[in-house]
Design an enzyme around this catalytic site. Structure first.
Site: not given
Length: 218
Positions: A119, A161-162, A165
């Site tokens: 990350c 993953h994004e 976020h």
């Protein structure tokens, strides 16, 4: 088969650095522990030039950091938005952005891939994280139009993953306490090296101009 998809649509060609990056400026990347990374982001409700300018900045920042994806809260902006420029396991490139992303829940029994994940907000650390082998994200583009992006393998990992976020989660949240300590030790040991590399890349990309073309120097 197309070798590049832009906004989920096959394209015959796309420059090495997406054109938006030539219009943007580099922003500081937030680090794990900063509040903006650890709370759900607000929905994007206004579409227009300010949103487009943020996307330009995010793409340029992504390239300087040599990342595959970058969420708005990673540049300190509390908005549900991410950009990506990522290869999948077949070497096919995927480029684009997603506003207000929603990750579809995978079917029960979907196989998980356990692979190394890093990350940009945890500079220098890489840990094994289980993720579904396929991801489907629905959202909008910068103009508010409906958008659907699908990915497999590493690109699926990027999409998940994004989207995490934008919900206020970092990949460390998916680790055990021992694994998280290991990741933070890696970050402490490698952080300076990562930032030195980003400074070099910022210099190399300084001449980047619109349409992905470098300046002629004239």
């Amino acid at each position: 088969m197309p070798r590049v998809f832009v906004q989920g649509v096959p394209a015959g060609y796309h420059p090495r650095h997406t054109p938006e990056a030539g219009l943007g400026a580099v922003r500081r990347i937030t680090e794990v522990g900063e509040e903006v990374l650890h709370k759900p982001c607000r929905d994007v409700t206004e579409f227009g030039p300010d949103l487009a300018a943020l996307i330009h900045d995010m793409f340029r920042t992504l390239y300087v950091a040599e990342g595959a994806g970058l969420a708005a809260n990673q540049v300190g902006v509390d908005m549900r938005l991410f950009v990506y420029d990522c290869l999948d396991d077949e070497g096919i490139r995927h480029v684009g952005h997603v506003v207000n992303p929603v990750l579809e829940t995978p079917p029960a029994g979907r196989r998980l891939l356990v692979e190394g994940e890093g990350c940009l907000s945890v500079p220098g650390a890489v840990m094994d994280v289980p993720r579904p082998e396929r991801a489907v994200v629905r959202g909008q583009d910068k103009d508010g139009n409906p958008l659907l992006v699908e990915g497999t393998g590493y690109f699926a990992r990027c999409l998940a993953h994004e989207t995490d976020h934008t919900q206020g989660h970092v990949y460390l949240d998916r680790l055990s306490k021992r694994e998280k300590r290991d990741a933070l030790r890696q970050m402490a040991a490698r952080r300076d090296e990562v930032y030195a590399r980003r400074a070099v890349m910022a210099g190399e990309l300084r001449a980047l101009r619109p349409w992905g073309q470098p300046s002629s120097g004239r």
